[in-house]
Every structure is written in C-alpha cells, then in structure tokens.
Design an enzyme around this catalytic site. Structure first.
Site, PDB file in Angstrom:
ATOM      1  N   ASP A  61       0.850  -1.201   0.000  1.00  0.00           N
ATOM      2  CA  ASP A  61       0.000   0.000   0.000  1.00  0.00           C
ATOM      3  C   ASP A  61       0.884   1.248   0.000  1.00  0.00           C
ATOM      4  O   ASP A  61       2.105   1.151   0.109  1.00  0.00           O
ATOM      5  CB  ASP A  61      -0.949   0.018   1.206  1.00  0.00           C
ATOM      6  CG  ASP A  61      -0.205  -0.169   2.521  1.00  0.00           C
ATOM      7  OD1 ASP A  61       0.959   0.265   2.619  1.00  0.00           O
ATOM      8  OD2 ASP A  61      -0.793  -0.749   3.446  1.00  0.00           O
TER       9      ASP A  61
ATOM     10  N   ASP B 148       1.319   5.128   1.780  1.00  0.00           N
ATOM     11  CA  ASP B 148       0.896   6.021   2.845  1.00  0.00           C
ATOM     12  C   ASP B 148       1.246   7.449   2.443  1.00  0.00           C
ATOM     13  O   ASP B 148       2.282   7.683   1.832  1.00  0.00           O
ATOM     14  CB  ASP B 148       1.625   5.679   4.152  1.00  0.00           C
ATOM     15  CG  ASP B 148       1.443   4.214   4.521  1.00  0.00           C
ATOM     16  OD1 ASP B 148       0.299   3.811   4.760  1.00  0.00           O
ATOM     17  OD2 ASP B 148       2.448   3.469   4.532  1.00  0.00           O
TER      18      ASP B 148
ATOM     19  N   ASP C 165      10.617   5.448  12.346  1.00  0.00           N
ATOM     20  CA  ASP C 165      11.427   4.415  12.992  1.00  0.00           C
ATOM     21  C   ASP C 165      12.770   4.149  12.293  1.00  0.00           C
ATOM     22  O   ASP C 165      13.832   4.543  12.765  1.00  0.00           O
ATOM     23  CB  ASP C 165      10.619   3.129  13.223  1.00  0.00           C
ATOM     24  CG  ASP C 165       9.887   2.627  11.990  1.00  0.00           C
ATOM     25  OD1 ASP C 165      10.033   3.226  10.906  1.00  0.00           O
ATOM     26  OD2 ASP C 165       9.164   1.611  12.091  1.00  0.00           O
TER      27      ASP C 165
HETATM   28  P1  ATP Z   1       4.471  -1.903   5.280  1.00  0.00           P
HETATM   29  O1  ATP Z   1       3.271  -1.036   5.000  1.00  0.00           O
HETATM   30  O2  ATP Z   1       5.146  -2.468   4.111  1.00  0.00           O
HETATM   31  O3  ATP Z   1       4.212  -2.900   6.339  1.00  0.00           O
HETATM   32  P2  ATP Z   1       5.515   0.573   6.259  1.00  0.00           P
HETATM   33  O4  ATP Z   1       6.931   1.004   6.527  1.00  0.00           O
HETATM   34  O5  ATP Z   1       4.766   1.342   5.231  1.00  0.00           O
HETATM   35  O6  ATP Z   1       5.574  -0.960   5.933  1.00  0.00           O
HETATM   36  P3  ATP Z   1       3.391   1.311   8.003  1.00  0.00           P
HETATM   37  O7  ATP Z   1       2.964   0.641   9.268  1.00  0.00           O
HETATM   38  O8  ATP Z   1       2.468   1.330   6.871  1.00  0.00           O
HETATM   39  O9  ATP Z   1       4.758   0.624   7.627  1.00  0.00           O
HETATM   40  O10 ATP Z   1       3.808   2.774   8.415  1.00  0.00           O
HETATM   41  C1  ATP Z   1       4.107   3.802   7.469  1.00  0.00           C
HETATM   42  C2  ATP Z   1       5.296   4.605   7.945  1.00  0.00           C
HETATM   43  O11 ATP Z   1       5.011   5.205   9.208  1.00  0.00           O
HETATM   44  C3  ATP Z   1       6.551   3.800   8.190  1.00  0.00           C
HETATM   45  O12 ATP Z   1       7.283   3.603   7.029  1.00  0.00           O
HETATM   46  C4  ATP Z   1       7.287   4.628   9.202  1.00  0.00           C
HETATM   47  O13 ATP Z   1       7.952   5.708   8.584  1.00  0.00           O
HETATM   48  C5  ATP Z   1       6.163   5.187  10.046  1.00  0.00           C
HETATM   49  N1  ATP Z   1       5.880   4.328  11.190  1.00  0.00           N
HETATM   50  C6  ATP Z   1       4.984   3.318  11.258  1.00  0.00           C
HETATM   51  N2  ATP Z   1       4.975   2.738  12.457  1.00  0.00           N
HETATM   52  C7  ATP Z   1       5.896   3.387  13.184  1.00  0.00           C
HETATM   53  C8  ATP Z   1       6.357   3.275  14.518  1.00  0.00           C
HETATM   54  N3  ATP Z   1       5.863   2.361  15.343  1.00  0.00           N
HETATM   55  N4  ATP Z   1       7.321   4.130  14.925  1.00  0.00           N
HETATM   56  C9  ATP Z   1       7.802   5.072  14.100  1.00  0.00           C
HETATM   57  N5  ATP Z   1       7.431   5.228  12.844  1.00  0.00           N
HETATM   58  C10 ATP Z   1       6.481   4.415  12.378  1.00  0.00           C
HETATM   59 MG    MG Z   2       2.646   1.046   4.706  1.00  0.00          MG
END
Ligand code: ATP
Ligand code: MG
Length: 485
Positions: free
Chosen positions: A52, A54, A128
């Site tokens: 997805d 964001d 993160d």
């Molecule tokens: P995926 O969607 O592939 O699982 P993602 O990195 O996009 O991985 P998401 O949970 O969709 O993870 O979160 C989007 C973004 O928000 C992350 O890439 C990160 O920059 C930030 N983020 C998400 N969760 C956290 C957290 N617990 N602490 C700090 N930053 C976070």
């Molecule tokens: Mg994501």
C-alpha cells in the site's frame, strides 16, 4: 537533507495507482504539502510491489476531512490519522508530527499519545527506520532524503533514527517491525540495534495492548516471509511475548503451514490469517483436550471447553477477534468430522463452509507426519477429484472399512486411548448415551485419573460446570413422561 531526482531513485508516477495520486493532488490543490512516505517508496526503490501507499501532509486530520468530506474518516486516539477512500482503495493520510510532550509517555518511556503536529523535519525524526523516511513528491519528481536513507537501502541495512534502546522504549512494537522488515526485505539489522535487542527488552511488549499486538501478528503472518520470521521471533525472545502458551519450537506442522502460507501469498491466493493461529494453537489445544478427557469429560465437551480455554489464554497476549476465534474453533472441530465422518454425511461435509480450511489443515497435519490423521487427508484429497459415480464407490469402500475397524475396536474397547481428542476410525465412540457414560465412569475409577486430577494445579475445580454435567444421574423412575414422549 538532500533532494534527489525521483527518476534516479527508480521512481516514476507510472508505477503509482491513481488512488494515491488523487490524494496527493487533492491536498496540493487545497494548498497543502503532501508526500508519499514509508513502505511504498522503500519497496518501489527495491523493485518490490508495495502492499500500500501512505501519505503525509502538513494538513491536520480535521483539515484533511475538510478536503475529502465524506470520503474521509478520522481514526485512532494514540495516533490520530485520516483514512481517505479513493475508488475502492483506502489511503492512510498522516499529519507531520512533532516529538511527543513528556507528559504523554509512560513510566517505561512508552509514548501514549502522539498527536503533536509539527514540521516535515520533526516528522522525519520520529519515524522508525531510516529506510522508511523517504518523502516522495510524485508531481515534482523529487525525493527528500534526510539521513542518507538511500545508502541504507543500497546496503540493505536496517538502522534506527536515534538511539535504539530509546526507540524501542518509546514503542516496543518496533521490535516486531524490525524483525518483520529484516525478514521481508532480507536486510541486515544494524549492530547498534542488535546490541540492545535483548530478552529483557522484549518484556516491554507486555505493556502493549493485545489488540495492537494481534494486528502486528497478522502483518507477520501475511507478509509472505513467515518462514524466515518465525525462527527470528524465537531467537529474539519475541515469541514468548506474543504466544506465551505455545512452546517456542517450530514443529514440522508449523514449518509446513508457514511455507504453505508464504507460497499462497506468492501466487496471489487469499489466506485467512486466523488459519495460522489455528496451526500455532493446535498443540496447546490437544493438550487441553487431554486434560479434560483425563478428567472423564465427554469428547465433544472436552473439545469445546479446550478451545475456549486455549483462546482465552492467548487473548492475554494477542486478542483474536471473535469472528477469527470462531473460525479457529471450527477448523479444529472439522478435524474430528473429517477424520471419522458418517458415510451419509460425507457429501454434505464436502460442501460445508469450513470444509476447505478444515481439509487444508488436516492435509498439512498429515503431510508433516501426523499419523493420527489415519490417511484421511489423502482420502479427502482424492475424494474431491472424483466423479459422482467414483464418489459413491469410495463412500461404500470407506463404509466397509469403517465397519471392519469398528468390529476390531470393540475387542479393545476396555482400553480407550485417552490421548486422542476423539475416538478415531478404529476406536469409535460408543453410540449410546449409556455406553458413553459407562466409559466416562470407568475412566473416573482409574487411579491414573485420580493422580492427574490431584497433581494438576487445576484451573477446573470440582464444582466446575463442565465436570458437574457428566455427574447428573437420571433416576428414570422419577421421570414424568409428557405426551410427546
Ligand atoms: P508496510 O506497510 O510495508 O508494512 P511501512 O513502513 O509502510 O511498511 P506502516 O505501518 O504502513 O509501515 O507505516 C508507514 C510509515 O510510518 C513507516 O514507514 C514509518 O515511517 C512510520 N511508522 C509506522 N509505524 C511506526 C512506529 N511504530 N514508529 C515510528 N514510525 C512508524
Ligand atoms: Mg505502509
């Protein structure tokens, strides 16, 4: 901060779905900054297919709501953000965040509220891992890189922004995220993280809500790299926090189910994430069944109660939603049905809503060397391939074998197998109520039962309804038969 050309990073609008472009364009048109950030950018750069996209903006959630009206819903308390619907897609739109104020962290340093709006630089700093901090503006064709994140992507390194111990303390879920990204992307976890990623550190996961941990466990199960992440969960001590009641060893059954789940995802098949919970909890479920059977509880009741107990204990770590719990219990119950079906029920069973999941589960058990399936996994597999005529013949043959085993079984009926959750094909459960009761009574009178019952730190007292039920003695002389009896 360096501004990179998107094309040099291998990014182009052609790779983006219309939904994310719609969200970015609408926010820009309303005068706000908007970027694609996080996993979408990271995965595209790695040549992977993002699950997805964001978005992040300087508009507050309320302002995002103004832009999108009824297409937008504001969600979350700890971490407020906007869900925007574009066509059939859902895009998460977060607002730039500043560091949390001291007052909203717990004694262990966990951030309890994170809704302090800020600038893009502040927003970057509270993300993160470096690889998740690239801000992509697709219309301008630029990527903002605040920390040489591109280099970490190139060297496949998972590195925290800031001090690793503090980042884990602020949000212990980052431990799960670290293992998830390392497994999914095949990245090295940086030594500075490994240095603090101790078993003591994983204890912090106890403070995380079981709802959030369930969501995270689902992400682990469905990312397509379950096989890689499971040993990591054990190695880092995270397993014990997530699945306290499940022994931390990868049985052949769990490994096979994990491989199967990954393969299904790879070929685009749907998976029910609760299925893997059914696999993980299968052994604790069987053990709990034994516990009740050894107390003389009738098998159907033992299974029902064991299912409830096991799921209740798991809920102290990850709260499985009610519909998923029902699914799990049905898959388990199907094991008994599929193992010893009545011939006249075979066809109906094959059309049952839970047949497919129950059959897959049975076959996985069988293929991983569980001989208690008695070959019924293969039997059902070939049954499904048959024509109607072939099915009739197969059922007749099955019926003959079943009667034969039943006859054989009556010769050894004095020694019921207490370790099985339900009498199998060759050890049928006595048909009549009286027969079953007699079996229960004979079990009760054995010293083995007495030892077991007193030796157990028993959560089930003698007054527990499940134990009282079987003791009801009917004095038929007292029964007044009504007109319909
Ligand atoms: P995926 O969607 O592939 O699982 P993602 O990195 O996009 O991985 P998401 O949970 O969709 O993870 O979160 C989007 C973004 O928000 C992350 O890439 C990160 O920059 C930030 N983020 C998400 N969760 C956290 C957290 N617990 N602490 C700090 N930053 C976070
Ligand atoms: Mg994501």
């Amino acid at each position: 901060m360096q501004t990179l050309r998107a094309s040099k990073c291998g990014l182009s609008t052609a790779q983006l779905p219309p939904s994310i472009l719609d969200v970015i364009d609408s926010l820009n048109k309303a005068g706000y900054e908007a970027y694609i950030v996080g996993g979408g950018v990271r995965d595209m750069m790695l040549g992977l297919n993002p699950k997805d996209f964001d978005a992040v903006t300087n508009a507050t959630p309320a302002q995002v709501k103004e832009v999108f009206g009824r297409r937008c819903r504001i969600i979350g308390r700890r971490f407020e953000l906007a869900h925007v619907y574009s066509g059939r897609e859902l895009i998460e739109v977060a607002t730039f965040r500043a560091p949390p104020k001291k007052a909203v962290t717990s004694a262990s340093g966990m951030i309890l509220r994170d809704n302090n709006w800020g600038t893009i630089e502040q927003d970057f700093a509270r993300r993160d891992f470096s690889i998740n901090t690239l801000y992509y503006q697709p219309r301008k064709g630029i990527v903002l890189d605040f920390c040489h994140a591109v280099d970490d992507i190139k060297t496949r390194t998972l590195r925290f922004l800031g001090e690793p111990a503090q980042r884990f303390e602020e949000d212990p879920v980052r431990m799960l995220r670290a293992l998830r990204f390392a497994a999914k992307l095949n990245f090295q976890i940086d030594q500075s993280i490994l240095d603090v990623f101790s078993v003591e550190m994983t204890q912090l996961l106890r403070d995380v809500s079981p709802h959030r941990l369930y969501d995270e466990s689902q992400k682990l199960f469905t990312m397509g790299h379950l096989t890689q992440v499971l040993p990591m969960l054990i190695e880092f001590g995270v397993w014990k926090q997530l699945f306290a009641e499940i022994p931390p060893n990868l049985t052949a059954f769990i490994e096979r189910a994990a491989r199967n789940t990954d393969q299904r995802i790879q070929i685009g098949k749907t998976i029910n994430p609760a299925f893997f919970y059914a696999v993980l909890l299968w052994k604790p479920f069987l053990e709990r069944c034994d516990f009740y059977l050894n107390k003389g509880v009738v098998p159907a009741e033992a299974r029902a109660q064991a299912g409830l107990d096991v799921l209740k204990r798991q809920a102290t770590r990850t709260i499985i939603p009610r519909f998923a719990e029902t699914f799990i219990r049905e898959v388990w119950e199907m094991q008994t049905r599929l193992l010893n079906p009545k011939p006249q029920q075979i066809e109906a069973l094959a059309g049952h809503a839970r047949f497919r999941a129950g059959f897959d589960f049975l076959l996985l058990r069988e293929k991983s060397g569980d001989s208690s399936t008695e070959g019924m996994g293969m039997w059902w597999e070939s049954y499904q391939e048959m024509t109607t005529d072939q099915k009739e013949i197969a059922i007749r043959q099955y019926n003959r074998q079943r009667s034969k085993s039943r006859r054989k079984a009556t010769e050894v009926v004095d020694e019921p197998k207490m370790t099985e959750i339900e009498p199998l094909v060759n050890v049928p459960e006595p048909r009549s109520r009286r027969g079953r009761k007699e079996r229960v009574r004979s079990d009760e009178s054995t010293p083995r039962f007495m030892e077991k019952a007193s030796g157990d730190s028993s959560q089930v007292g003698a007054d527990h309804p499940i134990l009282r039920r079987k003791r009801v003695k009917r004095d038929l002389s007292q029964v007044v038969f009504g007109p319909t009896q």
